[in-house]
Design a protein around this motif. Structure first.
Motif, PDB file in Angstrom:
ATOM      1  N   LYS A 220       0.836  -1.195   0.000  1.00 16.74           N
ATOM      2  CA  LYS A 220       0.000   0.000   0.000  1.00 16.74           C
ATOM      3  C   LYS A 220       0.873   1.249   0.000  1.00 16.74           C
ATOM      4  CE  LYS A 220      -4.214  -1.811   0.529  1.00 16.74           C
ATOM      5  NZ  LYS A 220      -5.359  -1.532  -0.341  1.00 16.74           N
TER       6      LYS A 220
ATOM      7  N   SER B  37       0.686   5.768  -1.329  1.00 15.22           N
ATOM      8  CA  SER B  37      -0.074   7.006  -1.163  1.00 15.22           C
ATOM      9  C   SER B  37      -1.382   6.932  -1.936  1.00 15.22           C
ATOM     10  CB  SER B  37       0.746   8.199  -1.670  1.00 15.22           C
ATOM     11  OG  SER B  37       1.973   8.294  -0.980  1.00 15.22           O
ATOM     12  N   GLY B  38      -2.456   7.458  -1.335  1.00  8.56           N
ATOM     13  CA  GLY B  38      -3.743   7.465  -2.019  1.00  8.56           C
ATOM     14  C   GLY B  38      -4.184   6.065  -2.381  1.00  8.56           C
ATOM     15  N   HIS B  39      -4.480   5.887  -3.675  1.00  7.05           N
ATOM     16  CA  HIS B  39      -4.910   4.572  -4.150  1.00  7.05           C
ATOM     17  C   HIS B  39      -3.756   3.762  -4.734  1.00  7.05           C
ATOM     18  CE1 HIS B  39      -9.134   5.492  -3.547  1.00  7.05           C
ATOM     19  NE2 HIS B  39      -8.969   6.648  -4.180  1.00  7.05           N
ATOM     20  N   ARG B  40      -2.541   4.237  -4.582  1.00  4.72           N
ATOM     21  CA  ARG B  40      -1.408   3.535  -5.188  1.00  4.72           C
ATOM     22  C   ARG B  40      -1.106   2.244  -4.446  1.00  4.72           C
ATOM     23  NH1 ARG B  40       3.766   7.216  -6.118  1.00  4.72           N
ATOM     24  NH2 ARG B  40       4.281   5.471  -7.498  1.00  4.72           N
ATOM     25  N   GLU B  41      -0.757   1.220  -5.206  1.00  7.05           N
ATOM     26  CA  GLU B  41      -0.248  -0.034  -4.678  1.00  7.05           C
ATOM     27  C   GLU B  41       0.949  -0.440  -5.535  1.00  7.05           C
ATOM     28  OE1 GLU B  41      -3.677  -2.608  -2.551  1.00  7.05           O
ATOM     29  OE2 GLU B  41      -3.669  -2.709  -4.741  1.00  7.05           O
TER      30      GLU B  41
END
Length: 273
Positions: free
Chosen positions: A110, A112-116
């Motif tokens: 996981k 920042s934000g929706h980043r994976e």
């Protein structure tokens, strides 16, 4: 190894237990030596062996590690953010290490934000033959489930939002479905009770056949709402291509012109003077 290659396609023959790891910034292989630890994260060597999320401050400098012991590579999350594994399994820093199975395992860090951030892992087994081309092999057909005509119509009505591939679709209510079915097939005697009965019959028939999602609740939990089970049924039928978008043609009324779709059927719309 080519940066565009994916470990999901296999690896070159290697000693059983060899760990292969890959991210967008690099790749490595490690022998199955007891006590050997491979680390990944945002940091640099020698703190980590494999960089991941190197531009994302939500990723820890040393976010995870893999240690070979007891004949397995054990994964541990050492970062502040969660690590996501297949089937939605999450690992926190407090989660006990888990052993990797032979073959391919993708994990997502996981950010920042929706980043994976993807970390591909592959543990070599005894029967690995390396990447194998299957371009000329017959395509495996998806496993589909038999439905009779009434079941298909009913499930298309209930699951029309799924067949439109809407985001987070939900089933049509039994009340709305009964209204639409009565409009499409006035002689079908569709009632909410009959809809409930037919849906439950399909769930019971497909339960225990290898269907992807749960279709029955544990009886010890009482009688909960069937809505979540209906959601599972519709989602699984659409994902397996048992129900497909062309099935939405069943919702078309061939006897009614487009210009009169919004008018009540069988009523005189002319107001008396």
């Amino acid at each position: 190894m080519s940066r565009s290659a994916s470990l999901a396609r296999g690896v070159a023959p290697a000693q059983p237990g060899t760990l292969h790891a890959r991210t967008v910034t690099g790749d490595l292989s490690a022998p199955p030596r007891p006590g050997l630890t491979v680390c990944f994260g945002r940091g640099e060597k020698p703190d980590v062996d494999l960089g991941v999320g190197v531009d994302d401050l939500r990723v820890s400098r040393r976010h995870g590690e893999l240690t070979f012991r007891q004949g397995h590579w054990w994964l541990r999350n050492t970062g502040q953010q969660l690590v996501r594994l297949p089937r939605g399994r999450m690992m926190h820093t407090s989660t006990e290490p888990i052993p990797l199975a032979t073959g391919y395992t993708p994990l997502f860090v996981k950010g920042s934000g929706h980043r994976e951030h993807l970390v591909e892992l592959y543990v070599a087994g005894h029967d690995d033959r390396g990447p194998v081309s299957r371009r000329r092999a017959e395509t495996l057909r998806p496993e589909t489930w038999a439905l009779d005509d009434d079941e298909r119509l009913l499930l298309v009505v209930l699951g029309q939002r799924y067949l439109l591939y809407e985001q987070d679709p939900r089933p049509l209510s039994y009340g709305r479905a009964a209204e639409q079915l009565a409009y499409l097939h006035p002689d079908g005697k569709w009632t909410e009770r009959r809809i409930e009965y037919r849906v439950e019959a399909v769930r019971r028939r497909l339960h225990g056949t290898g269907f992807k999602y749960p279709l029955m609740h544990d009886s010890s939990e009482g009688r909960p709402s069937d809505n979540s089970l209906l959601h599972n049924l519709l989602k699984g039928l659409v994902e397996s291509t048992t129900l497909v978008p062309p099935d939405l043609d069943l919702l078309e009324d061939d006897d009614t012109d487009d210009d009169t779709d919004d008018e009540p059927r069988g009523n005189d719309t002319t107001s008396p003077s």
